[in-house]
Design a protein around this motif. Sequence first.
Motif, PDB file in Angstrom:
ATOM      1  N   VAL A   1       0.841  -1.200   0.000  1.00  0.00           N
ATOM      2  CA  VAL A   1       0.000   0.000   0.000  1.00  0.00           C
ATOM      3  C   VAL A   1       0.875   1.248   0.000  1.00  0.00           C
ATOM      4  CG1 VAL A   1      -1.652   1.349   1.358  1.00  0.00           C
ATOM      5  CG2 VAL A   1      -1.977  -1.121   1.098  1.00  0.00           C
ATOM      6  N   ARG A   2       1.888   1.245   0.830  1.00  0.00           N
ATOM      7  CA  ARG A   2       2.780   2.421   0.903  1.00  0.00           C
ATOM      8  C   ARG A   2       3.530   2.613  -0.417  1.00  0.00           C
ATOM      9  NH1 ARG A   2       4.286   5.351   5.388  1.00  0.00           N
ATOM     10  NH2 ARG A   2       6.087   6.712   5.050  1.00  0.00           N
ATOM     11  N   ALA A   3       3.949   1.527  -1.030  1.00  0.00           N
ATOM     12  CA  ALA A   3       4.675   1.634  -2.297  1.00  0.00           C
ATOM     13  C   ALA A   3       3.772   2.173  -3.410  1.00  0.00           C
ATOM     14  CB  ALA A   3       5.250   0.279  -2.687  1.00  0.00           C
ATOM     15  N   LEU A   4       2.520   1.702  -3.435  1.00  0.00           N
ATOM     16  CA  LEU A   4       1.567   2.174  -4.450  1.00  0.00           C
ATOM     17  C   LEU A   4       1.091   3.595  -4.174  1.00  0.00           C
ATOM     18  CD1 LEU A   4      -0.768  -0.916  -5.054  1.00  0.00           C
ATOM     19  CD2 LEU A   4       0.708   0.179  -6.741  1.00  0.00           C
ATOM     20  N   GLY A   5       0.955   3.912  -2.893  1.00  0.00           N
ATOM     21  CA  GLY A   5       0.415   5.208  -2.506  1.00  0.00           C
ATOM     22  C   GLY A   5      -1.069   5.193  -2.235  1.00  0.00           C
ATOM     23  N   TYR A   6      -1.694   4.030  -2.328  1.00  0.00           N
ATOM     24  CA  TYR A   6      -3.136   3.919  -2.101  1.00  0.00           C
ATOM     25  C   TYR A   6      -3.505   2.447  -1.928  1.00  0.00           C
ATOM     26  CZ  TYR A   6      -3.246   2.484  -7.015  1.00  0.00           C
ATOM     27  OH  TYR A   6      -3.019   1.828  -8.198  1.00  0.00           O
ATOM     28  N   TRP A   7      -4.769   2.205  -1.573  1.00  0.00           N
ATOM     29  CA  TRP A   7      -5.319   0.851  -1.524  1.00  0.00           C
ATOM     30  C   TRP A   7      -6.436   0.724  -2.547  1.00  0.00           C
ATOM     31  CZ3 TRP A   7      -5.377  -4.096   0.097  1.00  0.00           C
ATOM     32  CH2 TRP A   7      -6.587  -4.784   0.012  1.00  0.00           C
ATOM     33  N   GLN A   8      -6.462  -0.392  -3.243  1.00  0.00           N
ATOM     34  CA  GLN A   8      -7.584  -0.725  -4.116  1.00  0.00           C
ATOM     35  C   GLN A   8      -7.799  -2.224  -4.056  1.00  0.00           C
ATOM     36  OE1 GLN A   8      -7.906   1.042  -8.136  1.00  0.00           O
ATOM     37  NE2 GLN A   8      -8.283  -1.029  -8.904  1.00  0.00           N
ATOM     38  N   GLY A   9      -9.002  -2.648  -3.791  1.00  0.00           N
ATOM     39  CA  GLY A   9      -9.283  -4.073  -3.716  1.00  0.00           C
ATOM     40  C   GLY A   9     -10.742  -4.329  -3.408  1.00  0.00           C
ATOM     41  N   ASP A  10     -11.138  -5.576  -3.582  1.00  0.00           N
ATOM     42  CA  ASP A  10     -12.525  -5.963  -3.295  1.00  0.00           C
ATOM     43  C   ASP A  10     -12.850  -5.720  -1.831  1.00  0.00           C
ATOM     44  OD1 ASP A  10     -12.865  -6.783  -5.909  1.00  0.00           O
ATOM     45  OD2 ASP A  10     -12.415  -8.890  -5.477  1.00  0.00           O
ATOM     46  N   SER A  11     -14.022  -5.166  -1.600  1.00  0.00           N
ATOM     47  CA  SER A  11     -14.473  -4.939  -0.234  1.00  0.00           C
ATOM     48  C   SER A  11     -14.594  -6.257   0.512  1.00  0.00           C
ATOM     49  CB  SER A  11     -15.829  -4.235  -0.247  1.00  0.00           C
ATOM     50  OG  SER A  11     -16.406  -4.225   1.043  1.00  0.00           O
ATOM     51  N   GLN A  12     -14.200  -6.250   1.782  1.00  0.00           N
ATOM     52  CA  GLN A  12     -14.357  -7.425   2.641  1.00  0.00           C
ATOM     53  C   GLN A  12     -15.692  -7.399   3.381  1.00  0.00           C
ATOM     54  OE1 GLN A  12     -11.879  -9.987   2.758  1.00  0.00           O
ATOM     55  NE2 GLN A  12     -11.416  -8.742   0.951  1.00  0.00           N
ATOM     56  N   GLN A  13     -16.523  -6.372   3.093  1.00  0.00           N
ATOM     57  CA  GLN A  13     -17.791  -6.243   3.776  1.00  0.00           C
ATOM     58  C   GLN A  13     -19.005  -6.348   2.845  1.00  0.00           C
ATOM     59  OE1 GLN A  13     -15.158  -3.940   4.443  1.00  0.00           O
ATOM     60  NE2 GLN A  13     -14.653  -5.312   6.125  1.00  0.00           N
ATOM     61  N   ALA A  14     -18.812  -6.154   1.528  1.00  0.00           N
ATOM     62  CA  ALA A  14     -19.946  -6.168   0.599  1.00  0.00           C
ATOM     63  C   ALA A  14     -19.505  -6.741  -0.744  1.00  0.00           C
ATOM     64  CB  ALA A  14     -20.504  -4.757   0.417  1.00  0.00           C
ATOM     65  N   PHE A  15     -20.322  -7.609  -1.323  1.00  0.00           N
ATOM     66  CA  PHE A  15     -20.028  -8.172  -2.628  1.00  0.00           C
ATOM     67  C   PHE A  15     -20.191  -7.106  -3.714  1.00  0.00           C
ATOM     68  CE2 PHE A  15     -21.334 -12.173  -0.452  1.00  0.00           C
ATOM     69  CZ  PHE A  15     -20.156 -12.876  -0.659  1.00  0.00           C
ATOM     70  N   GLY A  16     -19.361  -7.195  -4.739  1.00  0.00           N
ATOM     71  CA  GLY A  16     -19.490  -6.328  -5.896  1.00  0.00           C
ATOM     72  C   GLY A  16     -18.979  -4.918  -5.704  1.00  0.00           C
ATOM     73  N   VAL A  17     -18.324  -4.645  -4.605  1.00  0.00           N
ATOM     74  CA  VAL A  17     -17.816  -3.311  -4.309  1.00  0.00           C
ATOM     75  C   VAL A  17     -16.287  -3.345  -4.321  1.00  0.00           C
ATOM     76  CG1 VAL A  17     -17.691  -1.456  -2.596  1.00  0.00           C
ATOM     77  CG2 VAL A  17     -19.832  -2.722  -2.922  1.00  0.00           C
ATOM     78  N   VAL A  18     -15.680  -2.382  -4.986  1.00  0.00           N
ATOM     79  CA  VAL A  18     -14.227  -2.242  -4.974  1.00  0.00           C
ATOM     80  C   VAL A  18     -13.891  -0.988  -4.170  1.00  0.00           C
ATOM     81  CG1 VAL A  18     -12.137  -1.903  -6.347  1.00  0.00           C
ATOM     82  CG2 VAL A  18     -13.979  -3.362  -7.213  1.00  0.00           C
ATOM     83  N   ASP A  19     -13.178  -1.168  -3.074  1.00  0.00           N
ATOM     84  CA  ASP A  19     -12.792  -0.033  -2.235  1.00  0.00           C
ATOM     85  C   ASP A  19     -11.514   0.611  -2.770  1.00  0.00           C
ATOM     86  OD1 ASP A  19     -14.879  -0.250  -0.431  1.00  0.00           O
ATOM     87  OD2 ASP A  19     -13.800  -1.659   0.847  1.00  0.00           O
ATOM     88  N   ILE A  20     -11.554   1.934  -2.901  1.00  0.00           N
ATOM     89  CA  ILE A  20     -10.364   2.716  -3.225  1.00  0.00           C
ATOM     90  C   ILE A  20     -10.134   3.660  -2.056  1.00  0.00           C
ATOM     91  CG2 ILE A  20      -9.192   4.108  -4.977  1.00  0.00           C
ATOM     92  CD1 ILE A  20     -11.613   3.573  -6.819  1.00  0.00           C
ATOM     93  N   SER A  21      -8.946   3.623  -1.472  1.00  0.00           N
ATOM     94  CA  SER A  21      -8.642   4.467  -0.320  1.00  0.00           C
ATOM     95  C   SER A  21      -7.342   5.210  -0.561  1.00  0.00           C
ATOM     96  CB  SER A  21      -8.528   3.624   0.951  1.00  0.00           C
ATOM     97  OG  SER A  21      -9.767   3.031   1.288  1.00  0.00           O
ATOM     98  N   MET A  22      -7.373   6.520  -0.294  1.00  0.00           N
ATOM     99  CA  MET A  22      -6.212   7.396  -0.491  1.00  0.00           C
ATOM    100  C   MET A  22      -5.886   8.113   0.814  1.00  0.00           C
ATOM    101  SD  MET A  22      -5.280   7.432  -3.784  1.00  0.00           S
ATOM    102  CE  MET A  22      -5.958   6.724  -5.303  1.00  0.00           C
ATOM    103  N   PRO A  23      -4.602   8.255   1.142  1.00  0.00           N
ATOM    104  CA  PRO A  23      -4.245   8.951   2.378  1.00  0.00           C
ATOM    105  C   PRO A  23      -4.319  10.464   2.225  1.00  0.00           C
ATOM    106  CG  PRO A  23      -2.255   8.278   1.237  1.00  0.00           C
ATOM    107  CD  PRO A  23      -3.409   7.732   0.439  1.00  0.00           C
ATOM    108  N   VAL A  24      -4.759  11.118   3.291  1.00  0.00           N
ATOM    109  CA  VAL A  24      -4.627  12.568   3.424  1.00  0.00           C
ATOM    110  C   VAL A  24      -3.403  12.779   4.315  1.00  0.00           C
ATOM    111  CG1 VAL A  24      -5.687  14.687   4.285  1.00  0.00           C
ATOM    112  CG2 VAL A  24      -7.102  12.935   3.165  1.00  0.00           C
ATOM    113  N   LEU A  25      -2.334  13.310   3.738  1.00  0.00           N
ATOM    114  CA  LEU A  25      -1.026  13.285   4.383  1.00  0.00           C
ATOM    115  C   LEU A  25      -0.708  14.581   5.123  1.00  0.00           C
ATOM    116  CD1 LEU A  25       1.002  11.614   1.489  1.00  0.00           C
ATOM    117  CD2 LEU A  25       0.145  10.521   3.575  1.00  0.00           C
TER     118      LEU A  25
END
Length: 253
Positions: free
Chosen positions: A186-210
């Motif tokens: 995640v740190r190397a990419l600068g963000y997270w992207q992946g299938d949600s672990q809480q809901a089917f069919g959802v892709v979570d994208i998360s970006m840091p506010v630094l």
Amino acid sequence: MAHPNDRYRAPALDKGLDILELLAEQPHGLTRAEIVKAMGRSPSEIYRMLERLVARHYVTRSQQGDRHALSLKLFELGHRHPPIERLVAQALPAMEAFAKASEQSCHLGIYSRGNVTVVAQVNGPGNWGLTLRLGVRVGLVDTGSGHVLLAFQSEQRRAQMLAEHDALDGERPMPEPQLQPLLQRVRALGYWQGDSQQAFGVVDISMPVLGLQGNALAVLTCPFVRRIDRPQGPGLDAARQLLASAASELSIA
């Protein structure tokens, strides 16, 4: 509950806090008898403390007078806290611009008490989308928001956050040998992207506010939902780029 080895004790304060923490886990409230039973205290102790909490508007009493529930006062107090208030005020315009451009919802989370608390939420412009309630807590080790908050911290701060972490209902545990390489990616990419672990069919994208030191002050997350009936809308890659721009706008690094 207060730890028996606490050096400085304030029994009355401990009782009040115990009641608040108990009611926080009960969406439909509890009767006084149920509170007495759950806390193992005498009815007179609980009665006096409940009366004060009701009088100060931390706890509400049903019209029938037999059920007590947590009020919104703690939530309101938390949002009066100047750093959070300023962060949300600054974030909302960027979040609204993202939601309009991407046609997706987004939310802003901060680290709090061992997990992630949602402090701002913006819906997408359409009729469809995944939203989270303001004030809801989400997991630190099984969500994109948590992964980003952990990844962009010093080793010492990350260890402290993990030590404070308490598993939420339904959380999928992740052993440290599995978690650490994930956070490095995640740190190397600068963000997270992946299938949600809480809901089917959802892709979570998360970006840091630094912050200035490159640590994550908050995390901006889009639970991306692909529309079958609107394939011409912005895709996943476009949404990620828009979210990165919004997070960069909010960052002070």
